[in-house]
Design a protein around this motif. Sequence first.
Motif, PDB file in Angstrom:
ATOM      1  N   VAL A  57       5.320  23.137 -32.274  1.00  0.00           N
ATOM      2  CA  VAL A  57       4.088  23.054 -32.923  1.00  0.00           C
ATOM      3  C   VAL A  57       3.030  23.153 -32.036  1.00  0.00           C
ATOM      4  CG1 VAL A  57       5.039  22.372 -35.227  1.00  0.00           C
ATOM      5  CG2 VAL A  57       4.197  21.051 -33.598  1.00  0.00           C
ATOM      6  N   ILE A  58       1.928  24.007 -32.370  1.00  0.00           N
ATOM      7  CA  ILE A  58       0.783  23.899 -31.455  1.00  0.00           C
ATOM      8  C   ILE A  58      -0.217  23.234 -32.440  1.00  0.00           C
ATOM      9  CG2 ILE A  58      -1.123  25.129 -30.396  1.00  0.00           C
ATOM     10  CD1 ILE A  58       0.870  27.112 -29.820  1.00  0.00           C
ATOM     11  N   THR A  59      -0.780  22.203 -31.851  1.00  0.00           N
ATOM     12  CA  THR A  59      -1.935  21.330 -32.511  1.00  0.00           C
ATOM     13  C   THR A  59      -3.269  21.289 -31.874  1.00  0.00           C
ATOM     14  OG1 THR A  59      -0.149  19.945 -33.376  1.00  0.00           O
ATOM     15  CG2 THR A  59      -2.402  19.212 -33.589  1.00  0.00           C
ATOM     16  N   ASP A  60      -4.312  21.521 -32.720  1.00  0.00           N
ATOM     17  CA  ASP A  60      -5.569  21.445 -32.209  1.00  0.00           C
ATOM     18  C   ASP A  60      -5.893  19.976 -31.916  1.00  0.00           C
ATOM     19  OD1 ASP A  60      -8.474  20.934 -32.127  1.00  0.00           O
ATOM     20  OD2 ASP A  60      -8.743  22.999 -32.356  1.00  0.00           O
ATOM     21  N   LEU A  61      -6.106  19.622 -30.693  1.00  0.00           N
ATOM     22  CA  LEU A  61      -6.420  18.115 -29.986  1.00  0.00           C
ATOM     23  C   LEU A  61      -7.358  17.454 -30.747  1.00  0.00           C
ATOM     24  CD1 LEU A  61      -5.232  15.750 -28.616  1.00  0.00           C
ATOM     25  CD2 LEU A  61      -6.848  16.652 -26.609  1.00  0.00           C
TER      26      LEU A  61
END
Length: 390
Positions: A90-94
């Motif tokens: 998963v790619i999450t906006d920090l």
Amino acid sequence: MTGIRGRQLRKRLRFKSKLRFTLFLMFVIAIILNGGRYYFKDNNIIHKNNRMGVEDSDIIDDIIPTKKGTITILNMDAVIDIPIKNTEYVITDLESGEVIELLITDEDGRATSSPLNYDATYEIKQVNIKTPYELRDEVYPIEINNENHEITIKNNWLEFIKAVEPIVEAAEPMVQAIESTDDGNVKITEVYIPVGTIMQKPELPNGCEITSLTAVLNYYGYEVSKTEMADVYLPKEPFIARDGTLYGANPYKAYAGDPRDQRGGFYVFAPPIVDAAKNYFEAAGGNMNPIDVSQSTREEIIDYLNEGIPVVIWMTIDLKAPRIGYAWYFHDTEETYSAYVNLHSVVINGYVEDNVHIMDPLKGQVIYNADEFFASYYSLGSHAMVIVEE
């Protein structure tokens, strides 16, 4: 987040806020310089000639193009250096904590994100991977400042996996005695689950089943003795003679006799051993689930091993043919039961090549030929049980 890394991140976020404000001012100036071709309506930016449903973001990009970049993940086997497919990330906006995208690696172990905004920081986390690999729990932060960022992530095998080999496609696939061909790029060729040795004698001369269960409980970290399991938690029914007729337990419901008794103890099948485990967990607690998996095929038993699950399994002593040599009537139904005299229970805890690893409560750690072992298992009616996490 504290320390140097935290200060650097806060500094980046302040810089990004200033950058956004500057871009907004540039945008307002661009509207003025373009002769008022853009106006605000319902908090949206509209072009006077926009009659075709053009997205607002496209209009903005015409004035202030947003630079974007991608992230490419390469997932590799840490031991034999081959790609790992079907791993999920998963790619999450920090900054917002929003999950942006789910990526799944392809045949080459690669997965590439959709375009992501420059100067934004994203976190990459591995969330699912196929056996034989151990899931990584690290989080990988990446700030987008190039057209493509590449990151290589390597996974080790699970501890009980001792050998794998790449799957090589061929016109005529080889059929081995034991083989698991997951939907990954490798097949497992050796498993050894370190179930400790517990001998049933001298206390339980006829307690192979409850001793095997105890070995599995100990492997999962439950400190209980074979005698406590036999005396307290195992369902048992004694033999009783009435009018010259012997009555005993149905081994699918309770242990026939007493496993402590050399002459008066017989055996039990999987359901009462499952009950013994449940009785123990009710008293001791835990999030484990005992399951009767009798009638499982050889391949299904191997699948449990590939997941790190040892199996309590029934066989004949020395892999000989089953022998009937005793009989009694059931207490409840008075049905006649003919009993085996060479039934045995062990823990299967691995395999290698054409052999299986066995924790035998009469012999200790032994290796049997896989074909002969499973033939013995089938000959008794395919009895087995496992304990899995709920």
